[in-house]
Design an enzyme around this catalytic site. Structure first.
Site, PDB file in Angstrom:
ATOM      1  N   SER A 731       0.734  -1.315   0.042  1.00 21.43           N
ATOM      2  CA  SER A 731      -0.029   0.019  -0.042  1.00 21.43           C
ATOM      3  C   SER A 731       0.731   1.389   0.004  1.00 21.43           C
ATOM      4  O   SER A 731       0.276   2.377  -0.072  1.00 21.43           O
ATOM      5  CB  SER A 731      -0.954  -0.104   1.136  1.00 21.43           C
ATOM      6  OG  SER A 731      -0.292  -0.064   2.537  1.00 21.43           O
ATOM      7  N   LYS A 774      -6.984   3.405   8.578  1.00 23.65           N
ATOM      8  CA  LYS A 774      -5.897   4.407   7.913  1.00 23.65           C
ATOM      9  C   LYS A 774      -6.515   5.978   8.030  1.00 23.65           C
ATOM     10  O   LYS A 774      -5.935   6.891   8.206  1.00 23.65           O
ATOM     11  CB  LYS A 774      -5.601   4.035   6.462  1.00 23.65           C
ATOM     12  CG  LYS A 774      -4.785   2.685   6.544  1.00 23.65           C
ATOM     13  CD  LYS A 774      -4.404   2.401   5.022  1.00 23.65           C
ATOM     14  CE  LYS A 774      -3.717   1.249   5.038  1.00 23.65           C
ATOM     15  NZ  LYS A 774      -3.469   0.711   3.596  1.00 23.65           N
TER      16      LYS A 774
END
Length: 840
Positions: A731, A774
């Site tokens: 990511s 996140k």
């Protein structure tokens, strides 16, 4: 009848209460000691005594059922036997106990109980002496006739014994050597009679009455032997033992016990155990095994080690809740209120519990689901499991699996091993006493693995609804139905859970909390709990919401609320000191009225003790800094983005979401790429992928300054701070591209931008996981623009509305869109190339 050489017992004797049997004068008996009072008597009197007097104790028959033993001293029988403890043997298996070998000396009567603790001591009156009977024959008349009849019956009994001629002759000599007055006690102790009958002999203080009580017992024994001898003549192949001889201590020689096949109803409690087995409502297979073990137990002498093993096994079987269960509370409205009161937020978990209740209303035979709560520490996974048990009205049991590396902890040990025991599942069912509890398997992701087996593999049967109806523990070796148990597992991550085990569980993600949710949780649950724990009241301490928000943002950085609760506890302790000091001052001697005004101020100043604080104490930002010190965390994002070559990414960890800085620098060299920060293979590949994409698109984005190769004569160093933490995953791809683009173009990345997403060589942005955690991490860091993959748009629905309102989300499908969103005014491009869509 007195004798100078006779035994004189002390007038005060410690009392040993026993239900193993009845000790008669002239006989020897082994007594097992395991109760608290009897154990204390052995330790304090027998083991520490140095004289013969210290080994003489009073043995009192305990007529109370041993199952109903309690801390209270039972009512004492009035007649007992003074005994000499000739042997003491201690053991810790299967539980701490002592075995005493006691020889009976004489009868005594309890005159007065002097004390009960730590062991009973009584004033006693000696009733007879064994040595007195050796001084003469019994009186003529009826007593003489009784003694002669008893002696003849004893001789007849010895002659009927199925033993060798030398042994019979030895027994005959023993009878001849014993005074006839001692025969009732000795013979009553030898033959197998009930405790009640032996107690009648013990209570017969008068010698004539004693003969009358013992003679029928001896006659019955003889008639039984005659019947058995006739039976053996009719069935010569019958090799059953008519009787057995047990050696033991006796006065003056050795004692022999005649052991019939019929068990003693009072002294042997196997009949009680058999009743328990039949009343346990076991399945047919388990009942057959228990009855078989009971038959083996009846044939075993108690001295065999296997006797204790078999008995422990049967006791475990009868204590298990084979058919005991609690009735579920299926009121959905009440359940919703209870869950809302116990936990704030967690809507997905509450919804799943209510769905289960609704289906149970429609189908009562529904098997319990296997749930797995996955989330960072401190978000309430364990406590919500306890709330679910309260909601359903079920028993709750927690099994900590962290660090377990032996499959026997789950499935138990086989009975062939010394010290074998059931596994944690069966032990938990025994503890709760019902077969439909809520089992919390805590930290299932931290199971170990060793040479003793894999406990995760042992859980496969436990957590499979198609198999756990016949779960077989190695110790029990019979199936037990676990289908009604509601299993809830907790974990911080699914990465370390074996795929086969993970496939058996319904995974429910428990994300971290927003700042607003933490404030609400603190004022609903944490602050009242800490006030109660520290003896404070809301009238003494108040923490405003602004102060709570400051604790969250400047003194904690976590997904859960565990650290927040510790900080609130620190505030409560500081206030408790102030309150306690103030109470001490207020309780000190008050000055007289005429001197009160001039002495009050001087007393406080001179003593150095603060005056009682005004109530309530309100914690503001100044008091918070005095208590907790300077802030531990500062919002440093804008300060770290003052140079080109720095970008902010978003990472997911088992502790929740985190922001991650990526730094890059260039220098003269040979076109090498250096990576630091303890990176995994996937992240290293993402860095090489980003370099390759930028090199192939350098002309498009005007990055090569006319040179043929972007890296010609240049080395690039890519660093990920917090080098002690291992980092991996795909990511960070978009963050690396943005960081390198900033370095090569000389432009600053926006200071309020964070991003996440996987990249491809064609410049596509692929979806990643952990979006909610996140985004919450970015929100905690006061970032305003979040760049996420376009295919993660569906994950935005899980983010609270107030967080979505504070953030600007950019859904990017290509790296071109990422670069345009990450830089003010967009990222310059020489040509407008068509957008490439991902069809992966």
């Amino acid at each position: 009848m007195s004798s100078n050489s006779g035994i004189q017992i002390p007038s005060r004797l410690p009392l040993l209460c026993t239900h193993d049997g009845v000790l008669l004068p002239g006989s020897t008996m082994r007594v097992s000691v395991d109760t608290a009072r009897n154990m204390q008597l052995v330790k304090s009197r027998l083991l520490k005594g140095t004289s013969l007097k210290s080994t003489i104790i009073g043995v009192i028959p305990n007529t109370r059922d041993p199952e109903h033993d309690s801390d209270e001293l039972p009512s004492l029988h009035s007649i007992g036997t003074a005994g000499l403890a000739v042997q003491v043997v201690g053991s810790n298996w299967p539980k701490p106990h002592y075995t005493l070998l006691i020889t009976g000396l004489c009868r005594f009567r309890v005159s007065q109980l002097l004390r009960e603790r730590p062991f009973p001591v009584a004033e006693v009156e000696q009733l007879d002496k064994l040595e007195q009977y050796t001084e003469g024959d019994p009186a003529d008349g009826e007593l003489g006739e009784l003694s002669q009849r008893f002696y003849q019956a004893a001789v007849q009994l010895v002659g009927m014994l199925d033993m060798s001629v030398p042994v019979v002759a030895k027994l005959r000599r023993l009878l001849d050597s014993l005074p006839k007055e001692t025969l009732p006690d000795v013979l009553a102790a030898m033959i197998r009679t009930s405790n009640k009958e032996k107690l009648q002999v013990l209570d017969a203080v008068d010698l004539e009455e004693r003969f009358k009580k013992a003679l029928p017992l001896l006659t019955r024994q003889i008639e039984g032997l005659k019947l058995l001898q006739k039976t053996r003549k009719l069935r010569p192949d019958d090799d059953k033992r008519v009787l057995s001889i047990r050696k033991g201590g006796v006065f003056p020689g050795r004692q022999f016990s005649l052991d019939e096949e019929v068990e003693d109803e009072d002294s042997d409690d196997t009949a009680l155990l058999e009743r328990k087995v039949k009343a346990a409502a076991m399945p047919e297979a388990a009942l057959r095994v228990c009855l078989k073990e009971l038959r083996r137990l009846k044939k075993m002498p108690q001295s065999m080690p296997e006797y204790a093993l078999t008995r422990n096994y049967l006791e475990m079987m009868v204590e298990l809740p084979w058919s005991k269960s609690t009735t579920d509370c299926l009121d959905i409205r009440a359940a919703r209120v209870l869950l809302d009161n116990d936990h704030y937020a967690m809507e997905k978990l509450k919804k799943r519990v209510l769905e289960y209740l609704a289906v149970r209303q429609l189908k009562s035979t529904l098997k319990g689901p296997i749930l797995c709560f996955v989330g960072p520490p401190g978000v309430g996974k364990t406590s919500v499991g306890r709330s679910i048990a309260r909601t359903l009205g079920r028993e709750f049991h927690r099994i900590a699996l962290g660090g377990v590396c032996d499959q026997s902890d789950i499935r138990g040990h086989r009975r062939t091993y010394v010290g074998s025991m059931p596994g944690r599942i069966i032990n938990g069912l025994k503890t709760v006493g019902v077969n439909n509890p809520v089992f919390l398997l805590d930290e299932v992701d931290k199971l170990g693995k060793s040479l003793q087996g894999d406990p995760a593999a042992a859980l496969l049967e436990v957590l499979d609804p198609e198999q756990n109806h016949s779960f077989t523990d190695h110790y029990l070796n019979v199936p037990f139905d676990l289908s009604q148990v509601l299993f809830i597992a907790t974990a911080n991550t699914t990465a370390t859970i074996p795929p086969a085990l993970l496939d058996r569980m319904e995974v429910l993600q428990v994300p971290g909390y927003t700042q607003e949710e933490k404030v609400e949780i603190a004022h609903r649950h944490l602050i009242p709990h800490q006030l109660e724990q520290h003896g404070l009241t809301p009238q003494q301490l108040q923490i405003p919401q602004d102060t709570t928000l400051q604790i969250i943002s400047k003194y904690t950085r976590e997904a859960g609320v565990r650290s927040l609760e510790r900080k609130i506890g620190a505030v409560c302790r500081a206030v408790a000191v102030k309150v306690a000091e103030g109470q001490k001052v207020s309780r000190s001697e008050a000055p007289t009225e005429q001197h009160a005004e001039q002495n009050t101020d001087s007393k406080v100043e001179d003593s150095g003790i603060a005056a009682p604080p005004e109530m309530p104490i309100v914690i503001d930002h100044v008091a918070l800094k005095d208590i907790l010190g300077p802030p531990l965390f500062e919002m440093e994002v804008s300060e770290r983005l003052t140079l080109p070559g720095v970008a902010i990414g978003l990472a997911w960890t088992p502790m929740g979401g985190e922001i991650m800085f990526v730094e890059a620098s260039r220098m003269e060299g040979e076109g090498q790429l250096t990576l630091t920060g303890q990176l995994g293979d996937v992240m290293k590949e993402s860095a090489h992928l980003a370099i390759s994409w930028l090199r192939s698109n350098a002309k498009t984005y005007l990055l090569n300054d006319g040179s043929a190769d972007l890296l010609e004569g240049t080395d690039i160093h890519l660093h990920f701070p917090a080098g002690a933490v291992t980092k991996d995953g795909p990511s960070a791809g978009v963050t690396i591209v943005t960081c390198l683009a900033s370095l090569l173009s000389g432009r600053l990345v926006r200071s309020d931008v964070a991003m996440t997403g996987e990249i491809t060589l064609r410049g596509l942005v692929l979806p990643v996981g952990g979006i909610k955690d996140k985004v919450l991490a970015a929100h905690r860091a006061n970032l305003k623009r979040i760049i996420i993959p376009k295919r993660n748009e569906k994950d935005l629905e899980e983010i609270p509305a107030n967080v979505r309102a504070d953030l600007d989300f950019v859904l990017a499908g290509t790296l071109d869109e990422v670069l345009n969103a990450a830089f003010d005014g967009g990222f310059p491009s020489a040509v407008n190339h068509p957008q490439v869509l991902s069809k992966l």
